[in-house]
Design a protein around this motif. Structure first.
Motif, short mmCIF file in Angstrom:
data_model
loop_
_atom_site.label_atom_id
_atom_site.label_comp_id
_atom_site.label_asym_id
_atom_site.label_seq_id
_atom_site.Cartn_x
_atom_site.Cartn_y
_atom_site.Cartn_z
N VAL A 112 0.84 -1.20 0.00
CA VAL A 112 0.00 0.00 0.00
C VAL A 112 0.87 1.25 0.00
O VAL A 112 2.10 1.17 0.14
CB VAL A 112 -0.96 0.00 1.21
N THR A 218 -13.30 -8.44 -1.69
CA THR A 218 -12.41 -7.27 -1.69
C THR A 218 -11.50 -7.38 -2.91
O THR A 218 -10.82 -8.39 -3.10
CB THR A 218 -11.56 -7.20 -0.41
N PHE A 220 -8.35 -5.86 -4.77
CA PHE A 220 -7.15 -5.04 -4.71
C PHE A 220 -6.66 -4.85 -6.14
O PHE A 220 -6.32 -5.83 -6.82
CB PHE A 220 -6.05 -5.71 -3.87
N SER A 254 -15.65 -4.28 -1.52
CA SER A 254 -14.73 -3.15 -1.33
C SER A 254 -13.72 -3.17 -2.46
O SER A 254 -13.30 -4.24 -2.92
CB SER A 254 -13.99 -3.25 0.01
N VAL A 256 -9.96 -1.57 -3.39
CA VAL A 256 -8.81 -0.94 -2.74
C VAL A 256 -7.66 -0.82 -3.75
O VAL A 256 -7.30 -1.80 -4.41
CB VAL A 256 -8.35 -1.76 -1.52
N TYR A 367 -9.54 3.42 4.80
CA TYR A 367 -8.57 3.63 3.72
C TYR A 367 -8.48 5.13 3.44
O TYR A 367 -9.49 5.77 3.14
CB TYR A 367 -8.99 2.88 2.46
N VAL A 397 -3.67 4.76 0.92
CA VAL A 397 -3.70 4.31 -0.47
C VAL A 397 -3.46 5.49 -1.40
O VAL A 397 -3.71 6.65 -1.04
CB VAL A 397 -5.04 3.61 -0.82
N LEU A 400 -8.55 6.60 -4.43
CA LEU A 400 -9.80 5.97 -4.02
C LEU A 400 -10.85 6.22 -5.10
O LEU A 400 -10.74 7.17 -5.88
CB LEU A 400 -10.28 6.55 -2.68
#
Length: 423
Positions: A112, A218, A220, A254, A256, A367, A397, A400
């Motif tokens: 991250v 989630t 990523f 989510s 991310v 986040y 991060v 977003l």
């Protein structure tokens, strides 16, 4: 289903204590830990040294919390590792192997943009809780942890593909790896997204669990601009069955932004899955084919690709909330404080729409686009959680969705549980 489960928050001085987050919050058959930074619990300061020393301290803190509630490290179901430099993972793995010498939890690994206090690494654990949280009445005794790997999906020497405990399966985050070659699939973001989801599906099929039993996804993604392409593929997997299509069921979700992912992948997908059969010795009448209860309210932002909250058994899984005004669908006016407040209001609205309250939250994940905004976030956060009950994760991060400053997701207890299917 009993209604007297309790949210049990605990701290030990053998690990760092945060005024706005409990080290562990148990509910029903799981302990949700706050993500642990490499802080010396005696001084509250970062340990000296580099990535090796910081990783050791993170694990020591998790171990201290685990032992303080009369558990052991092999009770951990999932480990999530956040690092600021993906190249550090070889060193992290060397330390990791000293804490998990036989049993391997499911695992998520992601780089991250930043971590609190400029840490190099942050490690979070999800722990089983066989005794449950019904006062003076253990729910099912010492439940058995069920682990499974299949050669139809990528096998990793440091993680188990899926670890089931009680009414949930926690899958290791899946990379876009072809299980036959153990290499990232050829192609771009679409091909990689498809492979991640195929791997998840293969794992679930290997334990006779339908794809539509997923309660939370989630994603990523290395480049947030790729999310439209990810979503095109995503929609071909969800809903998966005629029953799910009939009710338009999609999991909580989510998204991310990752600074980097293992094997230089463009995307990695993590799934939390319902497990209606439970794990022994849960009684048949308590476990059989529990219902997924998915809910949206017009009083909070609605997304066509995510359900606001999906309840199963004793947990509600809440989709990550952006600082959007539900009436207009637009980002609220103002800066980080206003955006933080709106995210938390949306979560409050969602949880109240299913007859729960903020005090039922066991875990909050934050986040932040700019980690320097954490003090301002905490100022608002403390007005919603003055007792610091939920466990918490904070990650910085690079970007977003909708270019907002903050995104917040949550997990809540569901004391009443979800009922079995009646035939």
């Amino acid at each position: 289903m009993t209604k007297d489960n309790i949210v049990l928050a605990r701290n030990t001085d053998k690990a760092p204590i945060h005024p706005l987050a409990s080290q562990t919050v148990a509910f029903s058959h799981y302990n949700n830990f706050s993500a642990q930074l490499p802080l010396d619990p005696q001084t509250g300061k970062m340990v000296s040294g580099g990535i090796k020393e910081q990783t050791e301290q993170c694990f020591k803190n998790n171990q201290a919390i685990t032992e303080s509630i009369n558990h052991v490290m092999s009770d951990i179901i999932r480990i999530t590792v956040f690092v600021t430099d993906i190249k550090d993972f070889e060193i992290i793995d060397e330390v990791y192997k000293t804490f998990f010498t036989t049993y391997l939890p499911s695992r998520t690994v992601v780089a991250v943009d930043a971590l609190p206090m400029n840490a190099l690494v942050q490690i979070e654990a999800l722990l089983s809780n066989g005794e449950g949280t019904i006062p003076d009445a253990p729910q099912a005794g010492d439940l058995i942890k069920l682990t499974n790997n299949t050669d139809k999906a990528p096998v990793n020497s440091l993680s188990t593909q899926t670890v089931s405990f009680s009414h949930y399966n926690n899958l290791s985050a899946q990379l876009p790896i072809d299980p036959k070659t153990n290499r990232v699939v050829v192609g771009g973001i679409r091909e990689q997204t498809s492979q991640c989801l195929k791997n998840i599906k293969s794992i679930l099929e290997s334990i006779d669990v339908p794809f539509d039993d997923i309660v939370k996804i989630t994603i990523f993604v290395k480049n947030l601009a790729d999310i439209d392409a990810v979503d095109e593929v995503y929609k071909t997997f969800f809903p998966d069955s005629a029953i799910a299509r009939a009710v338009a069921y999609v999991p909580a979700r989510s998204v991310v932004a990752a600074a980097a992912l293992p094997m230089d992948a463009l995307v990695q997908i993590e799934a939390v899955v319902s497990h209606g059969d439970g794990t022994p010795p849960q009684a048949i009448e308590d476990r059989h084919r529990l219902i997924l209860e998915a809910n949206n309210t017009t009083e909070a932002p609605i997304c066509s690709l995510a359900t606001q909250t999906v309840a199963f058994s004793h947990y509600n899984n809440i989709s990550a909330q952006l600082p959007l005004n539900p009436q207009t669908g637009e980002i609220v006016v103002g800066g980080i404080k206003e955006q933080t407040e709106q995210c938390l209001r949306n979560i409050k609205t969602i949880i109240e729409s299913v007859d729960h309250v903020l005090e039922d939250l066991v875990k909050v994940n934050i986040y932040l686009k700019n980690i320097a905004n954490l003090a301002a976030v905490d100022e608002i956060y403390g007005t919603f959680f003055p007792d610091g009950t939920p466990a918490r994760r904070v990650v910085g991060v690079s970007e977003l969705p909708k270019n907002v400053l903050i995104q917040i997701e949550a997990i809540a207890g569901n004391a009443e549980g979800t009922p079995p299917i009646v035939k």
